[in-house]
Design an enzyme around this catalytic site. Sequence first.
Site, short mmCIF file in Angstrom:
data_model
loop_
_atom_site.label_atom_id
_atom_site.label_comp_id
_atom_site.label_asym_id
_atom_site.label_seq_id
_atom_site.Cartn_x
_atom_site.Cartn_y
_atom_site.Cartn_z
N GLY A 1 0.79 -1.63 0.40
CA GLY A 1 0.47 0.07 0.07
C GLY A 1 0.61 1.42 -0.31
O GLY A 1 2.17 1.36 -0.36
N PHE A 2 0.41 2.37 0.09
CA PHE A 2 0.72 3.38 0.47
C PHE A 2 1.76 3.68 1.16
O PHE A 2 3.48 3.80 0.64
CB PHE A 2 -0.45 4.76 0.05
CG PHE A 2 0.14 6.40 0.10
CD1 PHE A 2 0.67 6.41 0.19
CD2 PHE A 2 -0.54 6.73 1.71
CE1 PHE A 2 1.54 8.50 0.09
CE2 PHE A 2 -0.16 8.48 1.47
CZ PHE A 2 0.63 8.61 1.02
N ILE A 3 1.35 4.23 2.33
CA ILE A 3 2.09 4.29 3.32
C ILE A 3 3.24 2.51 3.91
O ILE A 3 4.65 2.61 3.46
CB ILE A 3 1.29 4.92 5.06
CG1 ILE A 3 0.85 5.64 4.82
CG2 ILE A 3 2.51 4.12 6.03
CD1 ILE A 3 -0.13 5.55 5.70
N TYR B 1 -15.88 2.71 9.43
CA TYR B 1 -14.27 2.98 9.64
C TYR B 1 -13.48 3.29 10.63
O TYR B 1 -12.73 2.65 11.26
CB TYR B 1 -13.61 3.51 7.86
CG TYR B 1 -11.91 3.49 7.61
CD1 TYR B 1 -11.18 2.66 7.72
CD2 TYR B 1 -11.26 4.62 8.65
CE1 TYR B 1 -9.82 2.83 8.07
CE2 TYR B 1 -9.87 5.31 8.67
CZ TYR B 1 -9.53 4.15 8.36
OH TYR B 1 -7.58 3.99 8.32
N LYS C 1 -10.97 1.07 13.22
CA LYS C 1 -10.16 1.38 14.19
C LYS C 1 -9.91 1.08 15.37
O LYS C 1 -8.67 0.92 15.84
CB LYS C 1 -9.85 2.85 13.29
CG LYS C 1 -8.96 2.97 11.91
CD LYS C 1 -7.89 1.46 12.23
CE LYS C 1 -6.92 1.18 10.43
NZ LYS C 1 -5.92 0.14 10.34
#
Length: 328
Positions: free
Chosen positions: A11-13, A155, A159
Amino acid sequence: MPSVLVTGCAGFIGSHLCERLLADGYQVVGLDNFDPFYARSLKQDNMGGFLQHPSFRFLELDLRAGSEALTQALGATPIGLVVHLAAKAGVGPSVREPAAYLDNNVLGTTHLLEWMRQQGIGKLFFASSSSVYGNSPQRPFREDQSLLQACISPYAASKLAGEQLTYTYHHLYGLSVLNARFFTVFGPRQRPDLAIHKFVRLLQAGEPIPVFGDGTTARDYTYVGDTVEGIARGVAYLLSQPPGFETINLGNSHPVALLELIHAVGEAVGIAPQLVFQPMQAGDVDVTYADSSKAQALLGYAPQTSLAEGLRQFVSWQQNTNGSPLQA
């Protein structure tokens, strides 16, 4: 250096973090399920710079397959610490598909924690989100404020549930945990569904930019390099400290209003934006604003990249990769 397992490595991170950990000398095992939320090819491109690195090993696996699947895939690979970034992301989509978010983010995290318990792996960096603060009137957001009835999207709830699970495993089994709440991370490789990425594409296509609400909503935009620096410092902290449980904010401590962001994106692209105002989207919060003083005291975390510089870096990457389509 011990081996670090990074979930969500494509992914991005996650891809930026793998590059950083490898550069720091760690052995890295990366895990990703290539969730179809956006094109698999983009995630494969994210890993292009380190997939063949001699200290990197990749596993394609969905955490929902359970702890036994993890044991089978990893075998006797010695893991000293886990960085758990894998999650089904996005506030808006979670409003439309809440069950999928709870399935991926809560059940998947539970399987990972259970595998760690079974394997005797005692250190976890867990990626949480600023969304857990909801529309709290207490600003800037502090880690010690109450979050009862704060979450306003599935979401966010998933989390916060993950944070609660990590505490349960800390309390019952002695797991050492650093929960980090990320604040609107942006930069090269950003997911194509996120605002900055969409704004750049719309400007380049000569299309108007939708403004949800009156443009005064604000986000604490944090450049990916600063977030990754915080994670890397968190990894080093966990490896050097006795077992404990901490929660930190990794933000920039400077909210930027939506209209200000749009004009800053326009300056980075070199095109004046046209605006179309629309109603607020369900699940969106008004403001995110990190008090990052705890992360600074604990890790020496201090973001260095301005919004303007981060946007220049993003636009340069986006132009060099010919953009990033939402579909494969």
